[in-house]
Design an enzyme around this catalytic site. Sequence first.
Site, PDB file in Angstrom:
ATOM      1  N   ARG A 101       0.851  -1.207   0.000  1.00  0.00           N
ATOM      2  CA  ARG A 101       0.000   0.000   0.000  1.00  0.00           C
ATOM      3  C   ARG A 101       0.878   1.246   0.000  1.00  0.00           C
ATOM      4  NH1 ARG A 101      -5.293  -1.463   2.297  1.00  0.00           N
ATOM      5  NH2 ARG A 101      -5.653  -3.472   1.309  1.00  0.00           N
ATOM      6  N   GLU A 109       0.607   4.247   0.819  1.00  0.00           N
ATOM      7  CA  GLU A 109      -0.176   5.246   1.541  1.00  0.00           C
ATOM      8  C   GLU A 109       0.647   5.757   2.709  1.00  0.00           C
ATOM      9  OE1 GLU A 109      -3.682   3.083   2.717  1.00  0.00           O
ATOM     10  OE2 GLU A 109      -2.585   1.840   4.123  1.00  0.00           O
ATOM     11  N   ARG A 160      -0.293   2.469  12.989  1.00  0.00           N
ATOM     12  CA  ARG A 160      -0.926   1.217  12.567  1.00  0.00           C
ATOM     13  C   ARG A 160      -0.854   0.916  11.070  1.00  0.00           C
ATOM     14  NH1 ARG A 160      -7.073   1.959  12.376  1.00  0.00           N
ATOM     15  NH2 ARG A 160      -7.304   4.091  11.684  1.00  0.00           N
ATOM     16  N   HIS A 161      -0.065   1.697  10.355  1.00  0.00           N
ATOM     17  CA  HIS A 161       0.053   1.448   8.912  1.00  0.00           C
ATOM     18  C   HIS A 161       1.487   1.112   8.516  1.00  0.00           C
ATOM     19  CE1 HIS A 161      -3.710   3.851   8.951  1.00  0.00           C
ATOM     20  NE2 HIS A 161      -4.036   3.005   7.983  1.00  0.00           N
ATOM     21  N   GLU A 179      -9.425  -1.251  13.926  1.00  0.00           N
ATOM     22  CA  GLU A 179      -9.785  -2.181  12.846  1.00  0.00           C
ATOM     23  C   GLU A 179      -8.694  -3.221  12.597  1.00  0.00           C
ATOM     24  OE1 GLU A 179     -10.594  -0.254   9.011  1.00  0.00           O
ATOM     25  OE2 GLU A 179      -9.880  -2.102   8.062  1.00  0.00           O
ATOM     26  N   SER A 200     -11.471  -6.175   7.298  1.00  0.00           N
ATOM     27  CA  SER A 200     -12.548  -5.617   6.483  1.00  0.00           C
ATOM     28  C   SER A 200     -13.101  -6.751   5.655  1.00  0.00           C
ATOM     29  CB  SER A 200     -11.959  -4.610   5.506  1.00  0.00           C
ATOM     30  OG  SER A 200     -12.426  -3.348   5.767  1.00  0.00           O
ATOM     31  N   ARG A 205      -1.279  -6.011  12.227  1.00  0.00           N
ATOM     32  CA  ARG A 205      -2.336  -5.301  12.979  1.00  0.00           C
ATOM     33  C   ARG A 205      -2.872  -6.182  14.106  1.00  0.00           C
ATOM     34  NH1 ARG A 205      -5.889  -1.297  10.718  1.00  0.00           N
ATOM     35  NH2 ARG A 205      -4.366  -0.121   9.533  1.00  0.00           N
TER      36      ARG A 205
HETATM   37  P1  ATP Z   1      -7.362   1.426   7.606  1.00  0.00           P
HETATM   38  O1  ATP Z   1      -8.727   2.074   7.579  1.00  0.00           O
HETATM   39  O2  ATP Z   1      -6.951   0.975   8.962  1.00  0.00           O
HETATM   40  O3  ATP Z   1      -6.318   2.242   6.885  1.00  0.00           O
HETATM   41  P2  ATP Z   1      -8.222  -0.050   5.318  1.00  0.00           P
HETATM   42  O4  ATP Z   1      -9.698   0.163   5.481  1.00  0.00           O
HETATM   43  O5  ATP Z   1      -7.474   0.711   4.289  1.00  0.00           O
HETATM   44  O6  ATP Z   1      -7.492   0.097   6.766  1.00  0.00           O
HETATM   45  P3  ATP Z   1      -8.494  -2.639   4.109  1.00  0.00           P
HETATM   46  O7  ATP Z   1      -8.122  -2.211   2.752  1.00  0.00           O
HETATM   47  O8  ATP Z   1      -9.895  -2.893   4.394  1.00  0.00           O
HETATM   48  O9  ATP Z   1      -7.932  -1.597   5.170  1.00  0.00           O
HETATM   49  O10 ATP Z   1      -7.549  -3.865   4.531  1.00  0.00           O
HETATM   50  C1  ATP Z   1      -7.944  -4.946   5.341  1.00  0.00           C
HETATM   51  C2  ATP Z   1      -7.072  -5.061   6.575  1.00  0.00           C
HETATM   52  O11 ATP Z   1      -5.689  -4.988   6.228  1.00  0.00           O
HETATM   53  C3  ATP Z   1      -7.254  -3.944   7.610  1.00  0.00           C
HETATM   54  O12 ATP Z   1      -8.330  -4.222   8.449  1.00  0.00           O
HETATM   55  C4  ATP Z   1      -5.935  -4.006   8.349  1.00  0.00           C
HETATM   56  O13 ATP Z   1      -5.907  -5.081   9.283  1.00  0.00           O
HETATM   57  C5  ATP Z   1      -4.956  -4.350   7.259  1.00  0.00           C
HETATM   58  N1  ATP Z   1      -4.291  -3.134   6.719  1.00  0.00           N
HETATM   59  C6  ATP Z   1      -4.784  -2.296   5.780  1.00  0.00           C
HETATM   60  N2  ATP Z   1      -3.901  -1.330   5.480  1.00  0.00           N
HETATM   61  C7  ATP Z   1      -2.811  -1.578   6.249  1.00  0.00           C
HETATM   62  C8  ATP Z   1      -1.538  -0.953   6.379  1.00  0.00           C
HETATM   63  N3  ATP Z   1      -1.205   0.096   5.649  1.00  0.00           N
HETATM   64  N4  ATP Z   1      -0.646  -1.482   7.260  1.00  0.00           N
HETATM   65  C9  ATP Z   1      -0.965  -2.580   7.984  1.00  0.00           C
HETATM   66  N5  ATP Z   1      -2.143  -3.223   7.903  1.00  0.00           N
HETATM   67  C10 ATP Z   1      -3.052  -2.738   7.047  1.00  0.00           C
END
Ligand code: ATP
Length: 295
Positions: free
Chosen positions: A74, A76, A82-83, A226, A229, A278
């Site tokens: 990602r 981002e 947490r990312h 979270e 998802s 996470r």
């Molecule tokens: P968040 O809102 O916390 O940024 P997201 O809605 O972008 O997460 P999803 O795309 O739904 O996340 O990804 C599913 C799962 O993957 C999340 O619930 C989380 O556990 C994990 N996750 C997502 N993005 C990240 C990240 N950048 N780093 C670590 N774990 C991640």
Amino acid sequence: SAVCQLFRESLYEQGFCEIHTPKLIAGESESGAGVFTTDYFGTTACLAQSPQLYKQMAVASDLDRVFEIGPVFRAENSHTRRHLCEFTGLDLEMGIHDHYMETLEVVHKMFRHIFEGLETRWARELAIIREQYESEPVMFTAEPCVLHWPEAMEILTDKGFDMGDQLQDLTGAMELALGAAVKEKYKTDFFMLDKYPSLIRPFYTMPDADDSRYSNSYDIFLRGQEICSGAQRCHDPALLVEILKEKGIEVGHGLEKYIDSFQHGVSPHAGAGIGLERVVFLYLGLDNIRKASMF
Ligand code: ATP
């Protein structure tokens, strides 16, 4: 290692098949999440942001229940607690036989297996970690604790948050407040929030049959943050094209193959995506996800 082992054990026991999907792909796999691009012999390739489209195509090919443990990229802002830009995804996808709640039940059973297994079979390792980083075992319910979006809106409004049109995503502060309220009311650190507004979910999410402002989609929270998802996916190619148009997403870059894979019929299906680091960092009550990532 323990979380992955327990994840695998529970899903094998529930009839899943492990798959491995490409990470170097032609287009974005998640709308909304940043994508890393790279040169692919003169054209541009993307690093997979999830195995989403592939695991669904596996279900379309009649593998009824599939899962994957693999890298997720990602591009981002990862300057948060947490990312990460690269994390390990625990993903699953399954055909629905009667109702999409079947998926929430499978996922709940899987997490219960993880929480119980960690506290019993990995008690020695947990005790060592807890000498340095204090944490309590996670409290969870025997049956899934599922809240619907309107109930969460009510709780947060009561807590003094301005929820506007009630169709916006939750902020971190809202998630924590909701987690605290749910713990007080339902005595659990682990719950599912279901029926997210369609507006804030990816294009492949199935709208609620009764009210398309909402969708058959959920997030799972652990200690107020979270970890997962998930959703029922839209398996109707015509509806999928309509939603893509509504969201202004161009069909192309591999999406047509994904849509095509549903043309000959596919079971209604749903799934989930979970971040390994996470889960570990929140389970252990660590203050930063980096402490749950080896490199
Ligand atoms: P968040 O809102 O916390 O940024 P997201 O809605 O972008 O997460 P999803 O795309 O739904 O996340 O990804 C599913 C799962 O993957 C999340 O619930 C989380 O556990 C994990 N996750 C997502 N993005 C990240 C990240 N950048 N780093 C670590 N774990 C991640």
